[in-house]
Design an enzyme around this catalytic site. Structure first.
Site, PDB file in Angstrom:
ATOM      1  N   SER A 162     -35.503  18.093   5.299  1.00  0.00           N
ATOM      2  CA  SER A 162     -34.588  18.729   4.955  1.00  0.00           C
ATOM      3  C   SER A 162     -33.231  18.568   5.507  1.00  0.00           C
ATOM      4  O   SER A 162     -33.360  18.993   6.706  1.00  0.00           O
ATOM      5  CB  SER A 162     -34.636  20.014   4.146  1.00  0.00           C
ATOM      6  OG  SER A 162     -33.629  20.560   3.341  1.00  0.00           O
TER       7      SER A 162
ATOM      8  N   ASN B  81     -35.952  21.562  -1.351  1.00  0.00           N
ATOM      9  CA  ASN B  81     -35.397  22.762  -0.289  1.00  0.00           C
ATOM     10  C   ASN B  81     -34.381  23.629  -0.977  1.00  0.00           C
ATOM     11  O   ASN B  81     -33.434  23.282  -1.531  1.00  0.00           O
ATOM     12  CB  ASN B  81     -35.168  22.228   0.931  1.00  0.00           C
ATOM     13  CG  ASN B  81     -34.688  23.187   2.175  1.00  0.00           C
ATOM     14  OD1 ASN B  81     -33.779  23.991   1.838  1.00  0.00           O
ATOM     15  ND2 ASN B  81     -35.683  23.522   3.168  1.00  0.00           N
TER      16      ASN B  81
ATOM     17  N   ASN C 196     -36.012  27.784   2.154  1.00  0.00           N
ATOM     18  CA  ASN C 196     -35.211  27.823   3.156  1.00  0.00           C
ATOM     19  C   ASN C 196     -34.989  29.199   3.744  1.00  0.00           C
ATOM     20  O   ASN C 196     -33.828  29.545   3.463  1.00  0.00           O
ATOM     21  CB  ASN C 196     -34.150  26.897   3.362  1.00  0.00           C
ATOM     22  CG  ASN C 196     -33.496  26.455   4.698  1.00  0.00           C
ATOM     23  OD1 ASN C 196     -33.523  27.213   5.511  1.00  0.00           O
ATOM     24  ND2 ASN C 196     -32.649  25.450   4.610  1.00  0.00           N
TER      25      ASN C 196
ATOM     26  N   CYS D  86     -32.291  28.799   7.782  1.00  0.00           N
ATOM     27  CA  CYS D  86     -31.095  27.847   8.434  1.00  0.00           C
ATOM     28  C   CYS D  86     -30.314  28.730   9.374  1.00  0.00           C
ATOM     29  O   CYS D  86     -29.867  29.914   9.128  1.00  0.00           O
ATOM     30  CB  CYS D  86     -30.401  27.438   7.482  1.00  0.00           C
ATOM     31  SG  CYS D  86     -28.461  26.767   7.912  1.00  0.00           S
TER      32      CYS D  86
ATOM     33  N   LYS E  26     -40.345  27.650   4.516  1.00  0.00           N
ATOM     34  CA  LYS E  26     -39.932  26.923   5.901  1.00  0.00           C
ATOM     35  C   LYS E  26     -39.535  28.077   6.753  1.00  0.00           C
ATOM     36  O   LYS E  26     -38.445  28.864   6.572  1.00  0.00           O
ATOM     37  CB  LYS E  26     -38.571  25.883   5.681  1.00  0.00           C
ATOM     38  CG  LYS E  26     -38.311  25.266   6.848  1.00  0.00           C
ATOM     39  CD  LYS E  26     -37.422  24.074   6.722  1.00  0.00           C
ATOM     40  CE  LYS E  26     -37.196  23.264   8.024  1.00  0.00           C
ATOM     41  NZ  LYS E  26     -36.395  21.906   7.309  1.00  0.00           N
TER      42      LYS E  26
ATOM     43  N   ILE F  95     -41.138  23.740  12.780  1.00  0.00           N
ATOM     44  CA  ILE F  95     -39.948  24.651  12.703  1.00  0.00           C
ATOM     45  C   ILE F  95     -38.504  24.248  12.118  1.00  0.00           C
ATOM     46  O   ILE F  95     -38.463  22.947  12.299  1.00  0.00           O
ATOM     47  CB  ILE F  95     -39.783  25.324  14.338  1.00  0.00           C
ATOM     48  CG1 ILE F  95     -39.419  24.093  15.208  1.00  0.00           C
ATOM     49  CG2 ILE F  95     -41.066  26.060  14.579  1.00  0.00           C
ATOM     50  CD1 ILE F  95     -39.200  24.477  16.600  1.00  0.00           C
ATOM     51  N   ASN F  96     -37.726  25.002  11.799  1.00  0.00           N
ATOM     52  CA  ASN F  96     -36.403  24.662  11.675  1.00  0.00           C
ATOM     53  C   ASN F  96     -35.741  24.627  13.042  1.00  0.00           C
ATOM     54  O   ASN F  96     -36.269  24.847  13.944  1.00  0.00           O
ATOM     55  CB  ASN F  96     -35.604  25.677  10.792  1.00  0.00           C
ATOM     56  CG  ASN F  96     -34.474  25.099   9.915  1.00  0.00           C
ATOM     57  OD1 ASN F  96     -33.872  24.261  10.502  1.00  0.00           O
ATOM     58  ND2 ASN F  96     -34.338  25.522   8.620  1.00  0.00           N
TER      59      ASN F  96
ATOM     60  N   GLY G 237     -37.182  14.483  11.010  1.00  0.00           N
ATOM     61  CA  GLY G 237     -35.699  14.826  10.758  1.00  0.00           C
ATOM     62  C   GLY G 237     -34.707  14.082  11.420  1.00  0.00           C
ATOM     63  O   GLY G 237     -34.267  13.040  11.131  1.00  0.00           O
ATOM     64  N   THR G 238     -34.408  14.513  12.787  1.00  0.00           N
ATOM     65  CA  THR G 238     -33.244  14.008  13.443  1.00  0.00           C
ATOM     66  C   THR G 238     -33.523  12.607  13.837  1.00  0.00           C
ATOM     67  O   THR G 238     -32.488  11.699  13.834  1.00  0.00           O
ATOM     68  CB  THR G 238     -33.400  14.729  14.884  1.00  0.00           C
ATOM     69  OG1 THR G 238     -32.784  16.117  14.591  1.00  0.00           O
ATOM     70  CG2 THR G 238     -31.956  14.094  15.631  1.00  0.00           C
TER      71      THR G 238
END
Length: 313
Positions: free
Chosen positions: A32, A110, A138, A141, A176, A202-203, A276-277
């Site tokens: 997400s 999410n 979520n 964040c 999450k 993990i976030n 993600g990234t």
């Protein structure tokens, strides 16, 4: 005299996974906040090759997000502080879901809110929307002042939010988790106790970057979430701990850029992973990782992902 030709049929590795009743053709999802609403990547590759799409966080009302600058490059990663910018639940259902339904793979939405009630209302609204396979809560964040990580640090609050959404949701609920806690296992256990069908972790880690010329923080929001390869060892350790401790499936997230990274998380106990990234600097990373997992399994003679899951436990 004719000779019969013998044909050797090579059995392809089975990369399918099932998470709380959600059938994925492979264990690779998008994370997400890094893949928009899916449409942004549609021209780059066939989205139908993914295990699932996890869209960016949705809130009750549209959000403009945090002031710029929002992204800072760091060693082996990046700091970001978008502040949950999104179109809001109404526009998401009306404008974004028609495209997502056509992709033909599970769609996980999410959601986040500033109160338990907001989570519950969003859960009820979206769980009754055609084409959505699961909700991802979520509570982690690091870039908002209300909700998010503030909730995710408190096991009792996590349990309460999960229970509230589960009471309203007709579809699976994934929680999450934030790494910005003393004991990730305690929070994961609270989510499972609240009825979460799975946990994802993990976030981002909370971080800061300073411009030495001006002496000021580089991000408009001052702090931001650290993601990318730099956080993988931390994420991997937390996934390993949680997978040993909770009775629900674990989805691994954090610095995954190659199939080897993804395989480490699966061997640590993850049922699936989110990328993600890597989507920002290698837009086809998700499908490349899914293909790489299958190549690895073929090379090593593994027939099913279940043979790999938890191998390092």
């Amino acid at each position: 005299m004719s000779k019969e030709l013998s044909v050797t049929v090579v059995e392809e590795p089975d990369t399918r996974v099932n998470i709380a009743g959600i059938a994925l053709q492979n264990p690779v999802m998008t994370a997400s906040g890094t893949f928009g609403y899916g449409e942004e990547y549609d021209s780059l590759f066939d989205l139908g090759q993914l295990g699932a799409i996890v869209v960016k966080a949705i809130t009750s009302k549209p959000r403009l997000g945090n002031p710029p600058p929002r992204v800072v490059e760091t060693a082996a990663g990046m700091l970001s502080s978008c502040g949950l910018q999104n179109v809001g639940v109404d526009r998401f259902i009306n404008d974004k879901m028609p495209f997502l339904k056509k992709v033909g793979i599970p769609v996980i939405v999410n959601i986040t809110g500033e109160s338990v009630d907001e989570f519950a209302v969003l859960g009820a609204r979206l769980s009754n929307t055609e084409g959505i396979s699961a909700l991802e809560l979520n509570v982690s964040c690091p870039n908002v002042r209300q909700g998010g990580m503030v909730f995710g640090r408190d096991p009792a609050m996590v349990r309460q939010i999960v229970r509230a959404v589960k009471a309203e949701s007709a579809i699976p609920v994934i929680c999450k988790l934030t790494p910005n806690v003393t004991d990730i296992v305690e929070v994961a256990a609270a989510a499972a106790d609240g009825g979460a069908d799975a946990v994802s972790l993990i976030n981002a880690l909370l971080g800061l970057a300073i411009d030495v010329e001006s002496g000021r923080p580089k991000l408009g929001n001052i702090t931001g979430g650290l993601t990318g390869p730099a956080i993988k060892p931390v994420a991997l350790r937390m996934v390993w701990e949680v997978a040993r401790a909770v009775p629900v499936p674990v989805i691994g997230i954090g610095g995954i850029t190659t199939e080897a990274d993804a395989l480490e998380f699966i061997m640590a106990g993850a049922a699936a992973v989110q990328v993600g990234t890597a989507n920002f600097f290698r837009p086809k990373a998700t499908v490349e990782i899914a293909e790489g997992i299958k190549r690895f399994m073929r090379r090593k003679g593994y027939k099913s992902l279940t043979e790999l899951r938890g191998l390092a436990q």
